[in-house]
Design a protein around this motif. Structure first.
Motif, PDB file in Angstrom:
ATOM      1  N   UNK A   1      -7.696 -10.123  -2.097  1.00 46.00           N
ATOM      2  CA  UNK A   1      -7.899 -11.542  -1.832  1.00 46.00           C
ATOM      3  C   UNK A   1      -6.586 -12.313  -1.995  1.00 46.00           C
ATOM      4  N   UNK A   2      -5.478 -11.572  -2.015  1.00 48.65           N
ATOM      5  CA  UNK A   2      -4.158 -12.211  -1.976  1.00 48.65           C
ATOM      6  C   UNK A   2      -3.367 -11.544  -0.852  1.00 48.65           C
ATOM      7  N   UNK A   3      -2.049 -11.405  -0.944  1.00 44.77           N
ATOM      8  CA  UNK A   3      -1.265 -10.957   0.206  1.00 44.77           C
ATOM      9  C   UNK A   3      -1.056  -9.449   0.276  1.00 44.77           C
ATOM     10  N   UNK A   4      -1.588  -8.662  -0.673  1.00 42.42           N
ATOM     11  CA  UNK A   4      -1.476  -7.207  -0.601  1.00 42.42           C
ATOM     12  C   UNK A   4      -2.265  -6.687   0.588  1.00 42.42           C
ATOM     13  N   UNK A   5      -1.643  -5.839   1.420  1.00 43.25           N
ATOM     14  CA  UNK A   5      -2.296  -5.335   2.624  1.00 43.25           C
ATOM     15  C   UNK A   5      -2.406  -3.814   2.670  1.00 43.25           C
ATOM     16  N   UNK A   6      -1.497  -3.092   2.001  1.00 50.46           N
ATOM     17  CA  UNK A   6      -1.514  -1.629   2.045  1.00 50.46           C
ATOM     18  C   UNK A   6      -1.204  -1.071   0.665  1.00 50.46           C
ATOM     19  N   UNK A   7      -1.798   0.089   0.369  1.00 51.97           N
ATOM     20  CA  UNK A   7      -1.520   0.713  -0.919  1.00 51.97           C
ATOM     21  C   UNK A   7      -2.043   2.132  -0.976  1.00 51.97           C
ATOM     22  N   UNK A   8      -1.460   2.911  -1.888  1.00 54.09           N
ATOM     23  CA  UNK A   8      -1.892   4.279  -2.123  1.00 54.09           C
ATOM     24  C   UNK A   8      -1.562   4.629  -3.566  1.00 54.09           C
ATOM     25  N   UNK A   9      -2.443   5.424  -4.205  1.00 51.96           N
ATOM     26  CA  UNK A   9      -2.190   5.833  -5.582  1.00 51.96           C
ATOM     27  C   UNK A   9      -2.902   7.130  -5.909  1.00 51.96           C
ATOM     28  N   UNK A  10      -2.384   7.841  -6.908  1.00 54.16           N
ATOM     29  CA  UNK A  10      -2.976   9.103  -7.360  1.00 54.16           C
ATOM     30  C   UNK A  10      -3.116   9.065  -8.872  1.00 54.16           C
ATOM     31  N   UNK A  11      -4.252   9.586  -9.362  1.00 46.92           N
ATOM     32  CA  UNK A  11      -4.528   9.561 -10.785  1.00 46.92           C
ATOM     33  C   UNK A  11      -4.854  10.920 -11.350  1.00 46.92           C
ATOM     34  N   UNK A  12      -4.560  11.090 -12.629  1.00 47.96           N
ATOM     35  CA  UNK A  12      -4.926  12.289 -13.382  1.00 47.96           C
ATOM     36  C   UNK A  12      -4.992  11.887 -14.845  1.00 47.96           C
TER      37      UNK A  12
END
Length: 383
Positions: free
Chosen positions: A190-201
């Motif tokens: 709901x702000x200006x972020x449009x793309x992202x990717x992340x990995x968790x462990x």
């Protein structure tokens, strides 16, 4: 009910108050949401990337850690860069790798060698459709934000034999080229972020979990397989200065090469803190199509940094000092402590070759987010 003077008896009021309190205390407490994919520690790349027509070259990128707690809270510490600030390239380590690799200084984006430059505190939950909803409400000091910032992530679990999970923005993966769907406000954030990717462990985010450059080149667990992924970037529509406009494009990262290729392997520098490679027959627009690539360890935690440039741009000199591609990265490590690749960002500020200083040529910048990971993490690559 007995009344005294038209009023309810104080004893009766007290009894009702006690009864209400008992009802509240007897109500079951709402359970906190489970950590996404059962993973606490994440490396995440986020960008506010859009066409020049939409944001007038006000792109930004953010790279950092998300840590999900068992009580439904989440924190992030990150490094962030904005296109209009024109961040510069700074020296990191000297790549004295030997062989055909030019002995040059590996550079990164200003600020990445220091402590994280920002962060948030917030909460997480799951939407009815299964998406992970992260809402940032405070800064790192606990001060309330002017307004909450919410992100809606697609969640994939069970990667690397259950040792990792992934989050992506709705249109992060897809076909290479310019047919990139830019999420409308509310689809990813709901702000200006449009793309992202992340990995968790559940591996530590500390330096002790980070694979060394020597391991990547010599360890058979890592050196024989390609690391690939998606790269969503802002770029120019063409080389024609009269017609080009700023667009968003999706490319691929990595390739079918490996770190320990027997014919042309990456070479570890003498300090062990970096490695270099002269990549032959790339798309550099010159008779000399070789590309110089470096990856280096930097700072603490999971940090690495990549830099690459076309050898022809050095014009016969050993090193190119100007418009290289600097890419801060964080290593992806699975539950067993095994290296699985990187997430990263590019913060490319165009500079004049006569001065080395930023020239506000916004259209020539590259601002992007990417992953470059092993086949164990099943990146969604186009056929």
């Amino acid at each position: 009910m007995r009344r005294l003077g038209g009023r309810t008896s104080p004893a009766v009021l007290a009894a009702f108050a006690l009864f209400a309190a008992l009802l509240v205390s007897a109500a079951p407490a709402q359970a906190a949401p489970a950590r996404p994919g059962g993973k606490a520690n994440w490396v995440v790349s986020v960008g506010g990337l859009n066409t020049a027509a939409a944001n007038n070259y006000r792109n930004w990128v953010r790279l950092g850690y998300y840590v999900f707690a068992g009580d439904g809270t989440v924190t992030t510490t990150h490094w962030n860069w904005a296109q209009r600030d024109q961040p510069t390239r700074v020296d990191a380590v000297t790549a004295d790798c030997g062989g055909n690799v030019p002995e040059c200084t590996v550079r990164t984006v200003d600020g990445f060698a220091g402590n994280p430059t920002g962060g948030y505190q917030g909460t997480f939950r799951y939407a009815d459709d299964g998406r992970l909803v992260v809402t940032w409400t405070k800064d790192t000091a606990g001060k309330a934000l002017t307004r909450p910032l919410t992100e809606y992530w697609n969640l994939e679990t069970g990667l690397a034999s259950g040792g990792a999970a992934r989050i992506t923005s709705p249109s992060y993966y897809g076909a290479y080229g310019r047919d990139v769907e830019i999420p409308a406000t509310g689809e990813f954030s709901d702000y200006t972020a449009t793309f992202g990717v992340g990995y968790g462990s559940n591996a530590s985010l500390g330096r002790d979990s980070r694979a060394t450059m020597k391991q990547l080149v010599t360890d058979p667990r890592y050196n024989a397989q390609p690391y690939r992924g998606a790269y969503v970037t802002t770029t120019a529509s063409s080389a024609d200065p009269d017609t080009r406009v700023g667009i968003v494009e999706r490319q691929g990262t990595g390739g079918m090469w490996s770190f320990g290729d027997t014919a042309n392997p990456w070479k570890v520098c003498s300090s062990g803190s970096c490695m270099g490679w002269l990549q032959p027959n790339t798309s550099c627009n010159s008779v000399d199509k070789d590309r110089v690539r470096y990856i280096a360890e930097i700072g603490g935690g999971r940090r690495n940094t990549e830099e690459y440039w076309c050898q022809s741009l050095a014009q016969g000199k050993p090193c190119y000092k100007y418009n290289s591609h600097p890419r801060p990265m964080l290593q992806v490590i699975d539950d067993s402590g095994r290296f699985q690749g990187w997430v990263g960002v590019e913060a490319f500020t165009h500079v004049k070759t006569s001065t080395g200083l930023p020239d506000s040529e916004w259209i020539s910048g590259y601002w992007g987010v990417f992953d470059m990971v092993s086949a164990n993490l099943k990146p969604k690559l186009p056929a």
